[in-house]
Design a protein around this motif. Structure first.
Motif, PDB file in Angstrom:
ATOM      1  N   VAL A  65      39.401  -0.012  39.747  1.00 34.41           N
ATOM      2  CA  VAL A  65      39.233   1.340  40.290  1.00 34.41           C
ATOM      3  C   VAL A  65      40.041   2.323  39.435  1.00 34.41           C
ATOM      4  O   VAL A  65      41.218   2.089  39.177  1.00 34.41           O
ATOM      5  N   ASP A  66      39.398   3.408  39.010  1.00 34.84           N
ATOM      6  CA  ASP A  66      40.130   4.474  38.311  1.00 34.84           C
ATOM      7  C   ASP A  66      40.600   5.541  39.284  1.00 34.84           C
ATOM      8  O   ASP A  66      41.672   6.114  39.122  1.00 34.84           O
ATOM      9  N   THR A  67      39.761   5.826  40.276  1.00 37.79           N
ATOM     10  CA  THR A  67      40.000   6.968  41.148  1.00 37.79           C
ATOM     11  C   THR A  67      39.483   6.681  42.549  1.00 37.79           C
ATOM     12  O   THR A  67      38.423   6.083  42.705  1.00 37.79           O
ATOM     13  N   VAL A  68      40.273   7.120  43.549  1.00 37.14           N
ATOM     14  CA  VAL A  68      39.798   7.070  44.931  1.00 37.14           C
ATOM     15  C   VAL A  68      39.309   8.466  45.294  1.00 37.14           C
ATOM     16  O   VAL A  68      39.965   9.466  44.974  1.00 37.14           O
ATOM     17  N   CYS A  69      38.163   8.542  45.945  1.00 37.47           N
ATOM     18  CA  CYS A  69      37.630   9.828  46.401  1.00 37.47           C
ATOM     19  C   CYS A  69      37.282   9.723  47.885  1.00 37.47           C
ATOM     20  O   CYS A  69      36.682   8.744  48.323  1.00 37.47           O
ATOM     21  N   SER A  70      37.687  10.729  48.658  1.00 39.42           N
ATOM     22  CA  SER A  70      37.352  10.751  50.083  1.00 39.42           C
ATOM     23  C   SER A  70      36.517  11.963  50.420  1.00 39.42           C
ATOM     24  O   SER A  70      36.701  13.028  49.844  1.00 39.42           O
ATOM     25  N   PRO A  71      35.610  11.807  51.401  1.00 37.80           N
ATOM     26  CA  PRO A  71      34.948  12.984  51.951  1.00 37.80           C
ATOM     27  C   PRO A  71      35.915  13.683  52.914  1.00 37.80           C
ATOM     28  O   PRO A  71      36.503  13.026  53.772  1.00 37.80           O
ATOM     29  N   GLY A  98      27.262   7.469  56.310  1.00 37.46           N
ATOM     30  CA  GLY A  98      26.508   8.608  55.785  1.00 37.46           C
ATOM     31  C   GLY A  98      27.312   9.532  54.872  1.00 37.46           C
ATOM     32  O   GLY A  98      26.883   9.828  53.755  1.00 37.46           O
ATOM     33  N   SER A  99      28.484   9.961  55.331  1.00 34.26           N
ATOM     34  CA  SER A  99      29.308  10.867  54.514  1.00 34.26           C
ATOM     35  C   SER A  99      29.822  10.172  53.260  1.00 34.26           C
ATOM     36  O   SER A  99      29.894  10.772  52.183  1.00 34.26           O
ATOM     37  N   PHE A 141      39.014  14.647  46.360  1.00 35.51           N
ATOM     38  CA  PHE A 141      38.150  14.662  47.546  1.00 35.51           C
ATOM     39  C   PHE A 141      36.967  15.589  47.337  1.00 35.51           C
ATOM     40  O   PHE A 141      37.006  16.501  46.523  1.00 35.51           O
ATOM     41  N   VAL A 142      35.920  15.297  48.068  1.00 31.93           N
ATOM     42  CA  VAL A 142      34.746  16.171  48.097  1.00 31.93           C
ATOM     43  C   VAL A 142      34.684  16.791  49.489  1.00 31.93           C
ATOM     44  O   VAL A 142      35.262  16.265  50.433  1.00 31.93           O
ATOM     45  N   GLU A 143      34.016  17.911  49.592  1.00 33.33           N
ATOM     46  CA  GLU A 143      33.975  18.628  50.874  1.00 33.33           C
ATOM     47  C   GLU A 143      32.606  19.280  51.044  1.00 33.33           C
ATOM     48  O   GLU A 143      31.894  19.511  50.066  1.00 33.33           O
ATOM     49  N   ARG A 144      32.297  19.571  52.296  1.00 40.96           N
ATOM     50  CA  ARG A 144      31.015  20.206  52.561  1.00 40.96           C
ATOM     51  C   ARG A 144      31.106  21.713  52.383  1.00 40.96           C
ATOM     52  O   ARG A 144      32.020  22.346  52.897  1.00 40.96           O
ATOM     53  N   VAL A 145      30.156  22.250  51.624  1.00 44.13           N
ATOM     54  CA  VAL A 145      30.011  23.688  51.504  1.00 44.13           C
ATOM     55  C   VAL A 145      28.583  23.985  51.965  1.00 44.13           C
ATOM     56  O   VAL A 145      27.634  23.476  51.363  1.00 44.13           O
ATOM     57  N   ASN A 146      28.459  24.755  53.040  1.00 47.24           N
ATOM     58  CA  ASN A 146      27.151  24.981  53.663  1.00 47.24           C
ATOM     59  C   ASN A 146      26.416  23.660  53.881  1.00 47.24           C
ATOM     60  O   ASN A 146      25.268  23.496  53.465  1.00 47.24           O
TER      61      ASN A 146
END
Ligand code: ZN
Length: 203
Positions: free
Chosen positions: A61-67, A121-122, A88-93
């Motif tokens: 693993v290089d990177t952990v990403c969370s919603p 799902g997320s 992290f990623v996030e919801r925009v609209n």
């Protein structure tokens, strides 16, 4: 191995009552994973255990990403335990997006981390965002699994509700399988009680 149910109970994260879930179904139990992670020492302990599972699988693993928002605490602690980067990623609209100057490089190996995986799902959306940017998802992780998806190494099978790709591993510390009921056939409704929406009383 840690006793996940005990940790949830002791943290007040395993609520018992009569709950109306976002799916419209009723349940006797509700999980509030944020309560487990409100103690940094508990979060650290859980993340270390999860990191050990991942290391033993020999997945790189290089990177952990969370919603955002629910996965961020678990993902951040997991990244610390694995000694890798966290984004992290996030919801925009309502659309999952990578913002805030975060970048991924081509073929960067990403582990998507949630606090809890229900249908995934997320987590799947987060994975797709980064793969569209050229990164490569190598697996998924969560503190707890709701029993729809299959945990890496278990001999159970995923149910049709699970949205995670079958070829990628899901690392989680345990399963919480609760029965859910249609309002028409809910035994608690039959006993005359009224389902409450978790969150409506500060949950
Ligand atoms: Zn009910």
């Amino acid at each position: 191995m840690i006793n996940l149910e005990k940790i949830y109970k002791d943290s007040g994260a395993l609520l018992e009552g009569h709950f109306l879930l976002s799916s419209g179904k009723h349940s006797r139990y509700y999980l509030q994973s944020a309560k487990v992670l409100e103690q940094p020492k508990t979060a650290e302990l859980l993340a270390k255990e999860l990191a050990n599972m991942i290391k033993q699988s020999n997945i790189k693993v290089d990177t952990v990403c969370s919603p955002a928002l629910g996965g961020i605490l678990a993902g951040y602690e997991l990244a610390r335990a694995l000694d890798v980067r966290f984004i992290f990623v996030e919801r925009v609209n309502s659309k999952m997006t990578l913002r805030r100057g975060f970048e991924v490089s081509k073929d960067e190996k990403i582990l998507i981390c949630e606090d809890i995986i229900t249908t995934g799902g997320s987590a799947l959306e987060a994975s797709e965002v980064l793969q569209n940017l050229g990164a490569k998802t190598v697996g998924f992780a969560a503190i707890a699994n709701r029993g729809f998806c299959k945990i890496y190494g278990s001999d159970e099978v995923a149910t049709k509700e699970c949205k995670l790709p079958k070829e990628l591993p899901l690392f989680a510390l345990g399963d919480f399988k609760f029965e859910v009921y249609d309002p028409d056939s809910c035994p608690m409704c039959k006993d005359g009680s009224v389902a409450i929406k978790p969150g409506s009383r500060g949950n």
